[in-house]
Scaffold this motif. Structure first.
Motif, short mmCIF file in Angstrom:
data_model
loop_
_atom_site.label_atom_id
_atom_site.label_comp_id
_atom_site.label_asym_id
_atom_site.label_seq_id
_atom_site.Cartn_x
_atom_site.Cartn_y
_atom_site.Cartn_z
N TYR B 13 -67.72 -18.27 -89.62
CA TYR B 13 -67.48 -17.48 -90.76
C TYR B 13 -68.77 -17.67 -91.39
O TYR B 13 -69.16 -18.85 -91.81
N ASN B 15 -70.03 -17.16 -95.45
CA ASN B 15 -69.88 -16.67 -96.81
C ASN B 15 -70.80 -17.35 -97.74
O ASN B 15 -71.29 -18.40 -97.83
N VAL B 20 -69.37 -21.56 -91.74
CA VAL B 20 -68.42 -22.62 -91.20
C VAL B 20 -68.00 -22.20 -89.79
O VAL B 20 -67.56 -21.10 -89.42
N ALA B 22 -65.30 -22.34 -87.33
CA ALA B 22 -63.64 -22.32 -87.51
C ALA B 22 -63.28 -22.55 -86.16
O ALA B 22 -62.18 -23.33 -86.08
N PRO B 41 -53.38 -29.66 -87.82
CA PRO B 41 -53.46 -29.92 -89.20
C PRO B 41 -53.90 -28.50 -90.08
O PRO B 41 -54.63 -27.87 -89.13
N SER B 42 -53.85 -28.43 -91.33
CA SER B 42 -54.45 -27.41 -91.95
C SER B 42 -55.87 -27.29 -91.88
O SER B 42 -56.61 -28.20 -91.94
N GLY B 43 -56.53 -26.22 -91.73
CA GLY B 43 -57.84 -25.99 -91.65
C GLY B 43 -58.59 -26.16 -90.48
O GLY B 43 -59.69 -25.93 -90.39
N CYS B 44 -57.47 -26.46 -89.28
CA CYS B 44 -58.29 -26.84 -88.07
C CYS B 44 -58.58 -25.50 -87.11
O CYS B 44 -59.20 -25.46 -86.10
N GLY B 45 -58.21 -24.21 -87.61
CA GLY B 45 -58.67 -23.25 -87.29
C GLY B 45 -57.37 -22.30 -86.22
O GLY B 45 -57.64 -21.26 -85.61
N LYS B 46 -56.17 -22.68 -86.63
CA LYS B 46 -54.97 -21.84 -86.10
C LYS B 46 -54.98 -20.60 -86.38
O LYS B 46 -54.92 -19.60 -85.39
N SER B 47 -55.07 -20.13 -87.85
CA SER B 47 -55.00 -18.96 -88.07
C SER B 47 -56.08 -17.84 -87.44
O SER B 47 -56.00 -17.08 -87.14
N THR B 48 -57.37 -18.83 -87.45
CA THR B 48 -58.40 -18.09 -86.78
C THR B 48 -58.15 -17.76 -85.30
O THR B 48 -58.55 -16.36 -84.95
#
Ligand SMILES: Nc1ncnc2c1ncn2[C@@H]1O[C@H](COP(=O)(O)OP(=O)(O)O)[C@@H](O)[C@H]1O
Ligand SMILES: [Mg+2]
Lengths: 245, 282
Positions: B13, B15, B20, B22, B41-48
């Motif tokens: 990403y 910005n 970053v 991801a 964990p949060s921020g590890c790229g799951k959503s991405t």
């Protein structure tokens, strides 16, 4: 009906306060509401109605025009960053300028008739709605747009199904405020070089020291404000029923 | 041939001039009809990772293929459910559920039939005229599920769909998802009795709940400390029954997962079924 009751109470409270003040001050410039009401009833069938309609027409057209231009423009600015980057600075330089300073120019260019007033008030409504809808459209969560995209929506469908309805409640709030400003500015604009409208009626009565006529005009103006406010309420309740749940 | 095939996938990403990473070097193959849970964990790229599968985010490196075709943008048979903001408060339950079909210009009769059937299946038919504000959190996520199923997807992607729900409602919805997945995959790809949806349903579920991953994931991808990579892939063949939650096997599986997460996804000893930590540049 509940509303009618609260309006009746409010009107009586205002009349009572007004009456009390006129008794205490005991000056010609503030006649008692009873005198004004009697005079008002006589004025309604005559020229007051004509002035009322002229003013209502000017404000009504301006509000419709202002919304029709500002709502789509604001939504697009809020969503299209490339355009916003260029246009937003222009908007924010123009926004704080009291638009009334353009009245002389408008009178000169567009004449003394309806057009100069309508353009002036349209510009005022336009800016208030533009700034509000732009911000509202900007605040729409990215996830809302994403879930639309994931359904296969085109950018146009995202506007109609998400951006527009999401921004509508804030648009109405801004419009309520803008309509108050619009009436105040209309009064000012009508007190110049024109022979029609409530502004003219009030200023003319004042120059004749006919204070009960003058207050009759003020009452008419208050009623016009109330009418517009209530109309907006009806439209809003139909357009954004979901927001009141 | 597997349904979804990722190889060496990375996403950056950018910005305000800062980049970053991801996702990095993700290799993953998901067979048709699989239920894959992605945990980390949060921020590890799951959503991405999920957005890449949905075609909403384009991979910066590597390749993504679905049914052997390189993925180019959105795909009609893929549905996505997000945690929040998926439903629109200005649309009734019915209109929210029908939105995908409407956007795709499916005709009205067909829409009514498909949406009606799914709303009934999910117990939402009586509430079709209500607005989301008049529903409980669980009912709202049911509507989100209804909207996705109305599209008749073969790939259902879910991003922490139940994380804002209370425990009981969450289990209830997990059961629903499991039932739907089992129904679609029980009859087999060929001898399907339910007319539509002849293709098996593949589910990819992103979660940060160990229990949810163990309950709904036939395979579980653990994303680890090393940002944007899949550290371990674990099999969970015992899943598939609603009562699995009550078995000792379930608890064992959850503690095993917990251990993996604590070690940043490193399983320590090499596991026979793990496809291994994917590291390094693709
Ligand atoms: N649009 C974006 N722009 C910049 N960075 C992003 C964006 N979306 C996510 N990230 C970053 O990418 C990383 C992975 O995010 P995400 O996929 O949302 O993780 P998860 O879903 O596991 O919490 C995070 O460091 C996050 O800050
Ligand atoms: Mg996430």
């Amino acid at each position: 009906m509940e509303k009618l009751k609260s309006y009746t109470v409010a009107i009586f409270a205002i009349l009572a306060g007004w009456h009390l003040l006129s008794v205490i001050l005991n000056i010609q410039a503030l006649p008692s509401p009873t005198i004004v009401m009697v005079d008002f009833v006589g004025l309604v069938p005559g020229e007051l109605s004509r002035h009322f309609m002229v003013s209502l027409y000017r404000v009504g057209v301006s509000i419709l025009l202002g919304v029709a231009l500002a709502l789509p423009a604001g939504l697009i600015l809020g969503r299209e960053e490339w355009l916003d980057r260029f246009v937003a600075p222009i908007v924010f330089v123009l926004y704080p300028i009291p638009k009334i300073v353009f009245l002389p120019v408008l009178l000169l260019l567009l004449g003394l008739g309806d057009l100069s007033k309508i353009v002036l008030i349209t510009v005022i409504v336009f800016f208030q709605i533009l700034v509000t809808t732009r911000d509202a459209a900007k605040e729409i969560p990215g996830q809302s747009v994403m879930s639309m995209e994931s359904l296969g929506a085109t950018s146009r469908q995202i506007y109609t199904h998400v951006v527009y309805p999401a921004s509508l409640p804030k648009m109405f709030t801004a419009l309520r405020i803008a309509s108050g400003t619009a009436i105040a500015v209309l009064f000012f604009a009508e007190s110049f070089a024109t022979e029609e409208g409530l502004g003219y009626f009030i200023m003319d009565a004042w120059s004749r020291f006919d204070y009960s006529d003058m207050f009759g005009g003020i009452v008419a103006m208050a009623l016009m404000g109330l009418l517009i406010y209530e109309l907006l309420d009806v439209v809003e309740r139909r357009a954004c029923a979901w927001a009141k749940l | 041939m597997s349904h979804v095939e990722l190889s060496g996938v990375g996403v950056d990403y950018t910005n305000l001039g800062r980049t970053v990473t991801a996702l990095n070097g993700v290799d993953l193959s998901i067979p048709a009809g699989d239920a894959l849970a992605i945990i980390g964990p949060s921020g590890c790229g799951k959503s991405t990772l999920l957005y890449v599968l949905s075609g909403l985010v384009k991979e910066s490196r590597g390749t993504v293929a679905i049914d052997g075709e390189p993925l180019a943008g959105r795909r009609l048979q893929t549905a996505l459910i997000l945690q929040d903001y998926g439903l629109f408060p200005w649309k009734t339950v019915y209109n929210n559920a029908a939105l995908g079909l409407r956007v795709r210009r499916v005709d009205k009769m067909d829409t009514e039939a498909r949406v009606g059937k799914i709303l009934r299946r999910l117990g939402l038919w009586e509430m079709r005229e209500r607005y989301p504000a008049q529903l409980s959190g669980g009912q709202r996520q049911r509507v989100a599920i209804a909207r996705s199923l109305a599209l008749d997807p073969d790939l259902l992607l879910m991003d922490e769909p139940f994380s804002s729900l209370d425990a009981l409602t969450r289990e209830d919805l997990q059961n629903t998802v499991l039932e739907i997945w089992s129904e679609r995959n029980a009859n087999g790809a060929s001898g399907s009795s339910n007319g539509d949806g002849a293709a098996p349903l593949t589910i990819v579920l992103v979660t940060h709940s160990i229990e949810e991953a163990s309950f709904l994931g036939r395979r579980i991808a653990v994303m680890g400390d090393n940002p944007g990579t899949i550290a371990t892939l674990v099999d969970n063949d015992e899943m598939g029954d609603i009562d699995y939650r009550k078995t000792p096997g379930f608890y064992d599986h959850c503690s095993m997962l917990r251990g993996l997460l604590k070690n940043g996804g490193d399983s320590g000893a090499p596991k026979p079924d793990a496809e291994g930590g994917v590291r390094g540049e693709a």
